[in-house]
Design a protein around this motif. Structure first.
Motif, mmCIF file in Angstrom:
data_model
loop_
_atom_site.group_PDB
_atom_site.id
_atom_site.type_symbol
_atom_site.label_atom_id
_atom_site.label_comp_id
_atom_site.label_asym_id
_atom_site.label_seq_id
_atom_site.Cartn_x
_atom_site.Cartn_y
_atom_site.Cartn_z
ATOM 1 N N TYR A 202 0.842 -1.354 -0.125
ATOM 2 C CA TYR A 202 -0.110 0.021 0.427
ATOM 3 C C TYR A 202 0.799 1.053 0.028
ATOM 4 O O TYR A 202 0.737 2.384 -0.848
ATOM 5 N N HIS A 203 1.711 1.365 0.911
ATOM 6 C CA HIS A 203 2.156 2.547 0.819
ATOM 7 C C HIS A 203 3.854 2.486 -0.123
ATOM 8 O O HIS A 203 4.038 3.487 -0.101
ATOM 9 N N ASP B 64 0.698 4.180 -2.964
ATOM 10 C CA ASP B 64 -0.067 5.255 -2.291
ATOM 11 C C ASP B 64 0.414 6.604 -2.332
ATOM 12 O O ASP B 64 1.209 7.262 -3.263
ATOM 13 N N HIS C 121 6.503 6.275 1.495
ATOM 14 C CA HIS C 121 6.830 6.933 2.294
ATOM 15 C C HIS C 121 7.201 8.216 3.057
ATOM 16 O O HIS C 121 7.820 8.608 2.157
ATOM 17 N N LYS D 85 0.127 11.598 6.492
ATOM 18 C CA LYS D 85 -0.496 9.840 6.790
ATOM 19 C C LYS D 85 -0.478 9.751 8.491
ATOM 20 O O LYS D 85 0.424 8.766 9.100
ATOM 21 N N LYS E 90 -2.824 6.327 9.112
ATOM 22 C CA LYS E 90 -2.379 5.343 9.445
ATOM 23 C C LYS E 90 -2.709 4.438 9.087
ATOM 24 O O LYS E 90 -1.023 3.599 8.457
#
Length: 446
Positions: free
Chosen positions: A21-22, A25, A29, A38, A244
């Motif tokens: 996901y990160h 997205d 990061h 986030k 988060k």
């Protein structure tokens, strides 16, 4: 041709963790960045959602019961709450499947290509700006009621617009989430004060009916109140993008819909039962003077923060579009802050000008809700499920293997289309009737 950040592979859950996901997205990061987006917990997202959705829209619900009757009115509110929970689930699943989606425009890119992206992005900004203006007018009514209309109404709107502008200026939702806590308490307490005031000073004589016969135009005009009282889904992708743990997003949605539906039902019933068929919209106007002033005064923080959230959302969509994958997104650069402040000022100024400069502004809010919120809250969620089940599986054969889910998704799309068409029709007809009856005032009038 789709841009590069729409060509990534899907994220997926392994246990309770999102894998991949990160990596893809919108914010990536964030270690070492000056500005981290986030940071939201699911609890704070729930608070933000409640502050945004449970606001001035609920004040029209008692008048809806007066038009259709208490039984169908309550059934409709509960049904729409359940329906909105289902569409929330579909939106969250689509977001987890497509981490690169930040707003409805990004989702439109995946579903319909560049044209879909621009249409859905425009709808998001359009509805957010009109919703901000609607909150400014709610603040105007509150200030005017507290001061017995001693000043020009446009001046009240301007006074309210200043703190709305200030509160919408933080770059992240995390800062706004803490302001949303008193906003939620404000609308909750204001609703309770309103109900106590109605019970202490009931209207006599009053008419309370279980069902009321009405024509389609009158009935659907009143039905739009509960329909649009849930119209906050256009912000879901943007809010989940700043979580988060995005996989906890449904916890926020459950809290939101549970609180909203319960509060809506109780508030609508109590106000209608004690005031009767003559209950005004907004309902607080029907209260005895001191109770009306108390309720309006307590509700002001909610109108303020809800308006700020809408203006922030409109600004954030443009900001991400401009600086996506740019160093200015995560840094305290002069360019980044300069563009952000400019966007916030423009969105708030546009909301103010539209609210005070267009005599039929409330009708235009209804049109914006019909054209866009009906899809964002209801219809397009079905399209998300149909798209992902088609591309993740074996096309139409996947729909055939899941006939109940496929039928429900198709019905969701049809429901969005019906609300869009019918809502637009009754709003346009309302504008025509208002002009015919001489009910439209002058722009920038006191």
């Amino acid at each position: 041709m789709k841009e590069s950040y729409f060509s990534v592979g899907p994220a997926h859950l392994v246990g309770n963790d999102l894998v991949g996901y990160h990596d893809v997205d919108v914010f990536g990061h964030e270690e070492g960045h000056q500005i981290k987006y986030k940071t939201l917990s699911w609890q704070l997202v729930a608070v933000l959602m409640i502050a945004e959705i449970v606001s001035n829209g609920m004040l029209s619900l008692p008048s809806s019961l007066a038009v259709v009757g208490i039984v169908p009115g309550v059934i409709l509110i509960i049904f729409l709450g359940i329906f909105a929970t289902y569409t929330s689930y579909l939106l969250v699943q689509f977001k987890l499947r497509h981490p690169e989606v930040h707003n409805m425009g990004d989702a439109g890119m995946i579903l319909f290509g560049p044209i879909g992206r621009e249409v859905l992005a425009f709808g998001t900004v359009c509805f957010a700006v009109f919703a901000t203006g609607s909150q400014l007018l709610a603040g105007q009514i509150a200030l005017a009621s507290l001061s017995d209309n001693r000043l020009c109404l446009m001046l009240y709107t301007g006074i309210f617009a200043i703190p709305t502008l200030i509160c919408s200026s933080p770059r992240t939702f995390d800062r706004l989430s803490w302001l949303s806590i008193p906003a939620v308490l404000a609308i909750l307490i204001a609703g309770i004060v309103g109900m106590v005031g109605a019970s202490r000073h009931p209207v006599e004589p009053r008419v309370v009916q279980a069902t009321v016969k009405s024509d389609f135009y009158t009935a659907f005009t009143s039905i739009t109140n509960p329909v649009y009282a849930y119209a906050g889904h256009f912000m879901f992708f943007i809010l989940v993008s700043e979580m988060k743990r995005p996989q906890d997003a449904m916890k926020s949605a459950y809290v939101l819909q549970g609180f909203a539906t319960t509060f809506y039902v109780i508030f609508a019933i109590v106000m209608y039962v004690y005031i009767g068929s003559d209950v005004a919209s907004p309902a607080l106007i029907s209260l005895e003077s001191k109770w009306m002033k108390a309720a309006w005064g307590i509700a002001i923080p909610n109108f303020l923060i809800a308006g700020s959230l809408y203006a922030h959302t409109a600004s954030k969509l443009f900001f991400i579009r401009i600086f996506r994958k740019s160093k200015h997104l995560h840094s305290h650069s002069k360019i980044g802050w300069g563009v952000w402040i400019l966007l916030v000022v423009v969105m708030n100024a546009l909301s103010f000008i539209l609210a005070v400069g267009i005599p039929i502004f409330n009708y235009l809010v209804g049109i914006a809700a019909s054209l866009f919120a009906s899809w964002y809250t209801y219809g397009i969620a079905g399209a998300f499920w149909l798209h992902d089940s088609y591309h993740d599986g074996n096309g139409v054969r996947t729909w055939r293997k899941k006939p109940f889910h496929a039928l429900l998704a198709f019905m969701t799309v049809l429901a969005g289309g019906f609300i869009c068409i019918a809502g637009t029709y009754v709003t346009v007809r309302g504008i025509v009737d208002a002009y015919r009856n001489g009910q439209v005032g002058s722009p920038f009038a006191c």
